[in-house]
Structure formats: structure tokens, C-alpha cells
Motif scaffolding. Structure first.
Motif, mmCIF file in Angstrom:
data_model
loop_
_atom_site.group_PDB
_atom_site.id
_atom_site.type_symbol
_atom_site.label_atom_id
_atom_site.label_comp_id
_atom_site.label_asym_id
_atom_site.label_seq_id
_atom_site.Cartn_x
_atom_site.Cartn_y
_atom_site.Cartn_z
ATOM 1 N N PHE A 165 37.735 36.934 31.967
ATOM 2 C CA PHE A 165 39.015 37.567 32.193
ATOM 3 C C PHE A 165 40.208 36.660 32.071
ATOM 4 O O PHE A 165 41.294 37.093 31.737
ATOM 5 N N GLY A 166 39.981 35.366 32.382
ATOM 6 C CA GLY A 166 41.069 34.411 32.229
ATOM 7 C C GLY A 166 41.585 34.416 30.799
ATOM 8 O O GLY A 166 42.788 34.350 30.555
ATOM 9 N N GLN B 155 41.658 37.342 39.728
ATOM 10 C CA GLN B 155 40.214 37.271 39.940
ATOM 11 C C GLN B 155 39.587 36.142 39.129
ATOM 12 O O GLN B 155 38.811 35.339 39.654
ATOM 13 N N ALA B 156 39.935 36.068 37.838
ATOM 14 C CA ALA B 156 39.361 35.020 36.995
ATOM 15 C C ALA B 156 39.762 33.649 37.514
ATOM 16 O O ALA B 156 38.948 32.718 37.546
ATOM 17 N N PHE B 157 41.013 33.520 37.930
ATOM 18 C CA PHE B 157 41.473 32.232 38.426
ATOM 19 C C PHE B 157 40.739 31.857 39.715
ATOM 20 O O PHE B 157 40.326 30.708 39.902
ATOM 21 N N LEU C 87 28.931 38.697 44.632
ATOM 22 C CA LEU C 87 28.888 39.575 43.469
ATOM 23 C C LEU C 87 28.298 40.942 43.788
ATOM 24 O O LEU C 87 28.519 41.892 43.055
ATOM 25 N N LEU D 13 31.729 35.131 34.172
ATOM 26 C CA LEU D 13 32.615 35.480 35.283
ATOM 27 C C LEU D 13 34.082 35.168 34.986
ATOM 28 O O LEU D 13 34.976 35.702 35.626
ATOM 29 N N LEU D 14 34.321 34.279 34.040
ATOM 30 C CA LEU D 14 35.701 33.835 33.823
ATOM 31 C C LEU D 14 36.314 34.399 32.547
ATOM 32 O O LEU D 14 37.444 34.058 32.199
ATOM 33 N N ALA E 218 45.798 44.097 35.004
ATOM 34 C CA ALA E 218 45.791 42.815 34.304
ATOM 35 C C ALA E 218 46.129 41.692 35.278
ATOM 36 O O ALA E 218 45.543 40.602 35.222
ATOM 37 N N ALA F 45 42.696 38.778 29.881
ATOM 38 C CA ALA F 45 43.822 39.470 30.511
ATOM 39 C C ALA F 45 45.057 38.589 30.617
ATOM 40 O O ALA F 45 46.176 39.045 30.359
ATOM 41 N N ALA F 46 44.885 37.321 30.992
ATOM 42 C CA ALA F 46 46.053 36.511 31.324
ATOM 43 C C ALA F 46 46.997 36.291 30.129
ATOM 44 O O ALA F 46 48.190 36.568 30.248
ATOM 45 N N PHE G 15 34.316 27.728 40.958
ATOM 46 C CA PHE G 15 33.472 26.878 40.128
ATOM 47 C C PHE G 15 33.900 25.417 40.243
ATOM 48 O O PHE G 15 33.071 24.504 40.301
ATOM 49 N N SER H 279 35.863 25.039 31.888
ATOM 50 C CA SER H 279 36.120 26.457 32.167
ATOM 51 C C SER H 279 37.266 26.608 33.158
ATOM 52 O O SER H 279 38.105 27.495 33.024
ATOM 53 N N VAL I 192 40.842 28.459 32.067
ATOM 54 C CA VAL I 192 41.249 29.657 32.805
ATOM 55 C C VAL I 192 42.461 29.371 33.686
ATOM 56 O O VAL I 192 43.382 30.179 33.794
ATOM 57 N N GLY I 193 42.473 28.179 34.294
ATOM 58 C CA GLY I 193 43.610 27.800 35.126
ATOM 59 C C GLY I 193 44.907 27.758 34.322
ATOM 60 O O GLY I 193 45.937 28.261 34.767
ATOM 61 N N ALA J 283 46.022 31.273 33.449
ATOM 62 C CA ALA J 283 46.653 31.892 34.611
ATOM 63 C C ALA J 283 48.044 31.320 34.829
ATOM 64 O O ALA J 283 48.979 32.030 35.210
ATOM 65 N N GLY K 187 43.136 41.183 37.436
ATOM 66 C CA GLY K 187 42.098 40.524 36.653
ATOM 67 C C GLY K 187 42.364 39.040 36.503
ATOM 68 O O GLY K 187 41.452 38.204 36.598
ATOM 69 N N THR K 188 43.630 38.694 36.272
ATOM 70 C CA THR K 188 43.985 37.287 36.139
ATOM 71 C C THR K 188 43.733 36.549 37.450
ATOM 72 O O THR K 188 43.154 35.451 37.459
ATOM 73 N N LEU L 291 37.756 32.787 40.644
ATOM 74 C CA LEU L 291 36.382 32.404 40.321
ATOM 75 C C LEU L 291 36.347 31.019 39.699
ATOM 76 O O LEU L 291 35.442 30.222 39.961
ATOM 77 N N ALA L 292 37.351 30.723 38.853
ATOM 78 C CA ALA L 292 37.411 29.401 38.237
ATOM 79 C C ALA L 292 37.571 28.327 39.309
ATOM 80 O O ALA L 292 36.945 27.258 39.249
#
Lengths: 309, 279, 288
Positions: C214-215, A117-119, A217, C211-212, A111, C218-219, A125, C262, C266-267, C270, A114-115, A121-122
Motif C-alpha cells: 500500500f505504501g 496503515q502501510a507506514f 492480522l 503487507l507494505l 487512500a 496509495a501514497a 518491520f 522496505s 514506504v516511509g 508516506a 491505507g497510507t 506496518l513498515a
């Protein structure tokens, strides 16, 4: 050599034609380096069950490259910087629960990854949208391209790749030991934590290097699939490692060759070829297991004995 | 629970096995095992590794089909009355990262199999209060009040085992099925958990079927033992079964049972006995 | 920034809420966030974060396949995620599929996504590149009223199903052996939950992008698990934290147009996780 022509296709001629383009030559050189690296490092990644960490390291390069481009720096710098920082961050996570599959959930560590990773990628972006007009480059960053590899990049890859392989050679035995049985390895004096961190750093360099060719990717496809295929075919470490490298290289060459003659992107061909090999290997393993079950059980080589061999 | 039980109280036998054979993967795990457990009896299943002690329990729970013979559990086919059986599987410890409290794990034994969610606090009404009372009662019974509200992953092996026994006891079962509950516990905790199981067995009249590979911690409490070997089994009171003659006959090779000064039994020469001491 | 800072907060908020695109974002976003928090708790508890990660890539391939075929993007999205979710559950057999199998499969699915992207951009106009970015990174301010309402209804339905199976699912997640012995259909719940996870990924992709996802998944759930070990309280907390990240993220992105929504959502999720970790780090040992 014209005997190689099959059904009107002149394979040798096609290959010569393909190699007459300098960009294809560079793509094949870079692809080979990346494939050797990914095949070797991926083997340990699969053995250590760090697929998720590997995937995260692979995608973490994307915000690095996007951020570097936004700031007017070289994308390579961003790739390497972010991947190495990500590896250190993952290594710093509490080791509790890693490589164990006890009762109850063990998802906490993943987890966290994963967090992160998402952050990451954000952030990537965000950088892309801050850097106006960069949107067309986004697809290249994420999915890679074979046309844009310069001589300098090939050289840089060669240096990074050689360094990674040397590090892997140096780590080899303790890494294998601690991957298979970390408790015993620790008792025998292997600095398990340090070896793990060093491995993640090597993984990060390989992922960063590969990202520049295959895109953030798709690195993961080269890392995990050949290794998974190899581990289906043999349980012995050294042949498995070599097989993994071999499959990665074959898949990359074939993929680049086919992509050159087809309208579809290289990412599709490389992943599809790799996945086909995985399916074939899985089918083969099932067949062997089924045969083995009918016969009286033959003692499978003891793992530790083989490691020592 | 759709099947109506006769009102004449519990059946004479909690558990009855007659000539049971189990095969798995084309291999006979054990054959022709017979066993009777009456209410309130404490029965141990003994034998070296790999003779199918855990398999026997799974067959009793109806989780594995049997190839031959007959099993009656609480007067019905196996699997029919599993809510009246408290089951403690063989296990490793909870992962340290498991963020679930001990009370929640115990509560799962009460209504964890029911669809929907439990309403929190007073919204749960009488049923909710009843469940909470029973959870506290059973936690007190196993003596786990001190740590029941801490995340279970952070408890010691003995503490986890007590809570899991509480979970197995919460529905006031007629039969407790325990698979190696003393495994991975230190000697003090082995003695404590054994005594706890004995208390439950005697004072609440719960029949206990317990798998062990070391008989000594539970030896003083046992009514009967069943000793499994490849192919067969012997059942009876411990002093009759755990003897040099019986075990030698069962294994077809010379086996000695020795008794040391403190009364502990040591089985020597038993096939595979070296492999028993797992980490 | 000026819009919110120039006027007093109440007026600023009112003007923000008067924008239809913000209202759509909040309607769809709230439902999606609540669902993500709920599902995310079980994802973390069951150790299926990697499977969720795989499903988010499947969402990308599915959406682009639908775009390439010229049908509604959501068809491809849901068909792919739910289908692969079920497949992972059934292949896994004993509850969770092997990480290596998951990784290998989703690496290939991503390759398929690239193929569909090539097909799609080859056939279409320049808008297609934007659509690709939207699938990858979401565009919650671009959701239409109809799409927001549909997303909210789907989320409500999924939440209802999940609440219905919550207790057995919790049992099966924490202690599958005993749960199976007590008659919980463990083998059924595994694939069912992965199908719900797939649908959730499809939903969340519309808000924050494939892609996001997961934010949101999971978070908040991991943050809630750090704050309490009571499963039902943690479930509620995960939902609250996810919704909070969604609202604050939408407001922040509205106030600062340079930041994509987004990223802010997500930020913030997190950040919630980081805050929960810090809080837990400062208050050891755990209170209950």
C-alpha cells in the motif's frame, strides 16, 4: 452423558481433557472475552461501513507491540498506545465523503488510511529488524498464539473488555442513529462527530486487546465476519447484535478446541469456521430473497420503525 | 457507426416509440407507450415517482430490453447511435473529494470512450487541438468558463449540472436525453438551466427529451409533453395534456389542474404526488 | 552511512551502483514503482483502496501456498492475486464489491495463509521463517538478476495494457452511467482493472512485501491527486513520485544498513504524501 459420543468420539471426555490444561482454560477465557467484544463492536463497524478503518486499527497494533518490545517495554502497552493513537488520527481526518457514495471516486479518505496503515506496518518491520533475534516472535505478533495467555493478561482483557462494553452501552442509541442516518441525527442534536470518535476509540481498545490473542492480522476476521453473517440473517439491530456476539463466541470456542487436537494453527480454524458461517448465511439470504420475489412483495419492516422499537 | 445513413439528411423522426412495454423483475413498469419526437422539438416526460420515467430513457438508450413494441432512435435500433445522443442521467452530486477538473469531465464526453490515452498538449496534434477547442466552445455555451478548471467535487449543484450538460452537448448530438436535470437545483438555477436547454434546442436544432417531476420551470418552452401513469401514457401539447379531464381519465380518479396568478400549473389529487417532494 | 559520507557523492553513488544487488533492486524496483503509481491513481479514483488491501493479503496466502507446495513463489503470488482480483470484480457486478464481502473474504484468506505457513515451517528448515518474513515485508536487495528482469518485463506489459484502457477506464471511474450509455464496456473494465491491480500487488509484493504494498500503491497516487486535478498530469506525477520513493529508498537503505529497504521506500512514499497534504493545506484554495 456418554450418549454424546459420536462415532467413537467421546466429546465430553475430550472437552474435560482439554479443560484440564491451565493454558487452554486461559485461552478459552481470553477467547470468550475477545469474541464477545469483537462481535458487538464489529456489528457497529459493519453498520457504519468502517471495515477499512477497523482493519487498519487492527494492524496498527503490530508496530506498537514491536516497538514496545524493542524498547524493552510491555507489548500490551504498545498495542493499546498505538491503537488508541491510530483511532484518534483516523477520527481527525476530514469527515467529508464519509458514509457517502456519491458520484465519482470516494477513495481519498481510504487512500489516507491505507497510507497510514502501510507506514505503520513498515515501522513495525523496522522495529523488528532493529531488535535483533526477535524474528521468531514476529509470527506470534502477527498471527497470535493460544498457548501464551497468562492469568494477568486475562484479567487485563476482562477490565478492558468490560470498559468497552459499558462504553458501547452508553453510546448505543445515538451511535445507531448516527450510523444509519447521520444528517438527521445531527439535526436532532446527536454529537455525530464525538460519537464517531468515541466509537473508534472503543474499536481501538477492542482491537488492541484482541491482537494479543489472535495476532494483529487476524483480529479483523473476528471483527468483520460474525457481524457480516449476522447482518445477512436479520435486519433488526438488537437480534443482529446478539447474533453477532453468539457467532463470534461459537467460532472462537470451536476454533480453539479443534486447534488443540489438530496440527494446524488456531488462526486458520477460527477464520475458516467464521467464513463458513458467512457463506451459509449468504446462501440462506439468497434463498429467502428468491422465495420472496416469487410471492407478492411483503412490506419489509421499516428500518427506522425497528430502530425505535 | 458502421451503419451507413442515407444522405438525405436527418430522418423525419429523431425518436419513435410504438406500443412499448417494459417489464422488470416480473413487474410491468409501463405498457403501450407511443411517442414521436421530431428534430428540434422539446419534449418533457412527466408523471409521479415510480411510473418508469427513467426506465423509459434507459430503454431509449438501449440499456434495457423492451418486452413489447418498437423503438427507433435516429432511424435505428436503440443503442446503435448512442454517440449521437447526449445523456444526462439522474444523479446525486459528485463527491466533494473527487479530484478531477470540470474540463476533464467535459472532455470525457468527447473521446472518453476511446482506448488509449490522450496525448498531452501539442503532442495531441490537430485532433487534440480540435478536442480542446470544442471543450472550450461548449463550456462557453453553458456559461461555465469561470469554474471549469476547478475540481468538480468542489462546485455547487448548479455548476456541476451545467458542466454535465456541456459534456452531453460536446459531440453535437441530435438528441439530448436529460433525466431530472432540474432536480436538487434552487429556483434560480432551475430557471437558468431550463433556459439553457431551450437555447440549445432552438438555436442548434437538437431534440430534447427531458424527464421532470415539476413541469413549471420548463412549461413555456415545451412543444409536447408525455404524461406517464401506471399502465398508460398520454402525449400531446402541454395545454391539451395537462388538464383536469385528461389526467383524471389517465389515472381513473379525480385530478384537478389549477393555474395560479403567475401561470404556474398545480396538479392536485394526483396519485403519489405527495411522495414527489424528495429532499 | 560512512560509505556515502566519506567519499564525495559521485564516488559514493558509483560504488553503490557497482553493487549487483543494488542494480537488480533498481531495475526491478523502478518498473514496479512506475506500475504501482499508475495503477494506484485509478485505485484511489475508483475508491478501491480496500480491495487493494485485500489483494495484498491474498498475495501473502498465495505465496505461502506456493512455498508449501514447493513451487516457485511467484506462481502462487500471481495466480492468487489475479484470480481473486477477477473474482472480486465479477462478484461486485455493478463495478465495486461490497466492503463487507471483501473484508470477510480476505480475513479468511489470511487464515489460509497461516495454515500454509504452518505447513511450510513444519516441513522445512530454519530458512523458512526468513522466507515468511520476506513475503510479508519484502526483500528488494535479495532479488536475483533474473527475477528483476522478469519483474521489469511483467511491469512493462501491465503498463502497456493499462495505458491502452486508460481513457475509457477514467470515464467509467468518474461517470459509469454516461460511460455505459456511450458504449464503454463498464462491466468488462471493472474486473479487468481488478485483475491488473491483482498482478500489480503481486509485483509490488516482491519489492516491498505483501503487507507494505500500500505504501507504493496509495501514497504516491494520493499525493499526486492533492497536487493536481488534471487526471493525466496526476497519472504522470503518481508514477514520478513512486519511482522517486523507490530510488531514494534504495539509496537510503544502502547508505544506512540498519534500515530495511522496505521501510525506507514506504516511509519516503508516506513522507511524499504528508508533504503534498501540507503543501495543499498551505495553498488553499486550489490553483489549477
Amino acid at each position: 452423558m456418554s450418549g454424546f459420543s459420536i462415532g467413537g468420539l467421546d466429546l465430553v471426555g475430550d472437552v474435560e481433557h482439554l479443560l484440564s490444561y491451565h493454558f487452554m482454560l486461559n485461552a478459552l477465557r481470553a477467547g470468550t472475552i475477545v469474541a464477545v467484544l469483537a462481535g458487538a463492536i464489529g456489528y457497529f463497524m459493519v453498520l457504519r461501513r468502517q471495515s477499512f478503518a477497523g482493519h487498519t486499527l487492527a494492524v496498527i497494533g503490530f508496530p506498537g507491540a514491536a516497538g514496545a518490545t524493542w524498547l524493552g517495554l510491555s507489548a500490551s502497552l504498545g498495542y493499546y498506545g498505538f491503537c488508541l493513537a491510530g483511532a484518534l488520527a483516523i477520527a481527525a481526518l476530514p469527515a467529508a465523503g464519509r458514509l457517502t457514495a456519491g458520484l465519482g471516486g470516494y477513495g481519498d479518505e481510504s487512500a489516507v488510511i491505507g497510507t497510514v496503515q502501510a507506514f505503520a506496518l513498515a515501522c513495525g518491520f523496522l522495529f523488528v529488524s532493529l531488535y535483533k533475534g526477535f524474528l521468531s516472535g514476529l509470527t506470534g505478533l502477527l498471527f497470535g498464539s493460544i498457548t501464551g495467555v497468562s492469568d494477568g493478561q486475562v484479567l487485563a482483557l476482562l477490565v478492558a473488555g468490560a470498559g468497552c462494553l459499558l462504553a458501547l452501552l452508553a453510546l448505543g442509541r445515538p451511535l445507531l442513529f448516527s450510523s444509519i442516518d447521520s444528517d438527521v441525527a445531527r439535526a436532532r442534536g446527536v454529537p455525530v462527530r464525538l460519537v464517531g470518535t468515541a466509537f473508534l476509540l472503543v474499536l481501538a481498545v477492542a482491537a488492541a486487546g484482541a491482537s494479543q490473542i489472535t495476532g494483529s492480522l487476524l483480529v479483523f476476521a473476528l471483527l468483520v465476519t460474525p457481524a457480516a453473517t449476522a447482518s445477512r440473517l436479520t435486519a433488526r439491530p438488537l437480534p443482529g447484535l446478539l447474533l453477532s456476539v453468539l457467532i463470534a463466541v461459537a467460532v472462537t470456542w470451536l476454533g480453539e478446541g479443534i486447534a488443540f487436537y489438530s496440527p494446524y494453527p488456531i488462526g486458520f480454524w477460527v477464520t475458516t469456521l467464521a467464513f463458513s458461517s458467512f457463506l451459509l448465511a449468504t446462501g440462506y439470504r439468497h434463498g429467502i430473497d428468491r422465495l420472496g420475489r416469487r410471492r407478492p412483495a411483503t412490506p419489509r419492516g421499516e428500518r427506522r420503525g425497528e430502530v425505535a422499537a | 457507426m458502421s451503419e451507413q445513413l442515407p444522405d438525405a439528411g436527418p430522418p423525419a423522426e429523431v425518436l419513435e416509440l410504438a406500443g412499448v412495454t417494459v417489464r422488470a423483475g416480473g413487474r410491468v413498469i409501463f405498457s403501450d407507450v407511443s411517442l414521436r419526437v421530431r428534430p428540434g422539438e422539446f419534449v418533457a416526460v412527466l408523471g409521479p415517482n415510480g411510473v418508469g420515467k427513467s426506465t423509459l430513457l434507459k430503454a431509449v438508450l438501449g440499456l434495457l430490453p423492451i418486452a413489447d413494441g418498437r423503438i427507433r432512435v435516429l432511424g435505428a435500433e436503440p443503442g446503435r447511435h448512442n454517440s449521437r445522443i447526449g445523456y444526462l442521467p439522474q444523479r446525486r452530486a459528485f463527491d466533494p473529494a473527487t479530484r478531477i477538473r470540470g474540463v476533464d469531465v467535459v472532455r470525457m464526453g468527447w473521446d472518453g470512450d476511446r482506448w488509449g490515452v490522450a496525448l498531452p498538449g501539442r503532442l495531441g496534434g490537430r485532433a487534440g487541438r480540435q478536442a480542446r477547442d470544442r471543450v472550450h466552445e461548449v463550456i462557453a455555451l453553458v456559461g461555465a468558463e469561470g469554474y471549469a478548471t476547478r475540481p468538480i467535487g468542489q462546485l455547487s449543484g448548479g455548476e456541476q449540472q451545467r458542466l454535465l450538460i456541456a459534456q452531453a452537448l460536446i459531440r453535437r448530438p441530435d438528441l439530448l436525453v436529460l433525466d431530472e436535470p432540474l432536480d436538487s437545483l434552487d429556483v434560480t438555477n432551475q430557471a437558468a438551466v431550463s433556459a439553457l436547454v431551450q437555447t440549445v434546442c432552438r438555436s442548434h436544432g437538437v431534440a430534447v427529451l427531458l424527464v421532470a417531476h415539476d413541469v413549471n420551470p420548463i412549461l413555456p418552452y415545451l412543444d409536447q409533453v408525455i404524461y406517464l401513469a401506471h399502465g398508460g401514457a398520454v402525449m400531446g401539447p402541454p395545454e391539451q395534456v395537462i388538464t383536469s379531464d385528461t389526467l383524471s381519465m389517465l389515472y381513473g380518479t379525480a385530478v384537478d389542474v389549477l393555474r395560479d396568478r403567475t401561470g404556474r400549473l398545480v396538479v392536485v389529487g394526483q396519485p403519489d404526488s405527495h411522495a414527489e417532494h424528495r429532499s | 552511512m560512512t560509505a556515502l559520507l566519506a567519499a564525495d557523492p559521485v564516488t559514493g553513488l558509483a560504488s553503490m551502483l557497482s553493487q549487483p544487488f543494488v542494480r537488480n533492486a533498481l531495475v526491478g524496483g523502478t518498473a514496479i514503482a512506475a506500475l504501482s503509481g499508475l495503477v494506484g491513481y485509478f485505485v484511489v479514483l475508483r475508491g478501491q483502496v480496500f480491495a487493494g488491501d485485500a489483494l495484498s493479503h491474498v498475495a501473502y496466502a498465495g505465496a505461502l501456498a506456493a512455498l508449501a507446495a514447493g513451487i516457485d513463489l511467484r506462481f502462487g503470488l500471481f495466480a492468487a492475486t489475479i484470480g481473486v482480483g477477477l473474482l472480486l470484480g465479477l462478484l461486485g457486478g455493478r463495478g465495486t464489491a461490497d466492503d463487507v464481502v471483501i473484508g470477510t473474504t480476505f480475513a479468511w484468506v489470511l487464515g489460509l495463509g497461516v495454515l500454509f505457513l504452518a505447513l511450510y515451517t513444519a516441513s522445512g528448515s530454519t530458512d523458512n521463517g526468513v522466507a515468511n518474513v520476506n513475503v510479508l515485508f519484502g526483500s528488494i536487495f535479495g532479488i536475483s538478476t533474473a527475477a528483476a528482469t522478469t519483474a521489469a518485463w511483467i511491469a512493462a506489459g501491465l503498463i502497456a495494457v493499462l495505458l491502452l484502457i486508460a481513457r475509457p477506464l477514467l470515464f467509467a471511474s468518474v461517470d459509469p452511467t454516461v460511460a455505459a450509455a456511450r458504449g464503454v464496456p463498464v462491466r468488462l473494465l471493472g474486473p479487468l482493472f481488478l485483475a491488473i491491480l491483482g498482478a500489480t500487488v503481486g509485483e509490488a509484493s516482491q519489492a516491498v512485501g505483501a503487507l507494505l504494498v500500500f505504501g507504493l500503491l496509495a501514497a504516491p497516487a494520493a499525493a499526486a491527486q492533492r497536487l493536481t486535478a488534471d487526471p493525466w498530469r496526476a497519472l504522470g506525477l503518481a508514477v514520478a513520485l513512486a519511482v522517486l520513493a523507490m530510488w531514494a529508498g534504495v539509496a537510503l537503505a544502502y547508505a544506512a544498513p540498519a534500515l530495511p529497504p522496505s521501510f525506507t521506500i514506504v516511509g519516503l512514499a508516506a513522507a511524499e504524501f504528508a508533504a503534498a497534504t501540507l503543501y495543499r493545506g498551505l495553498l488553499r484554495p486550489l490553483p489549477t
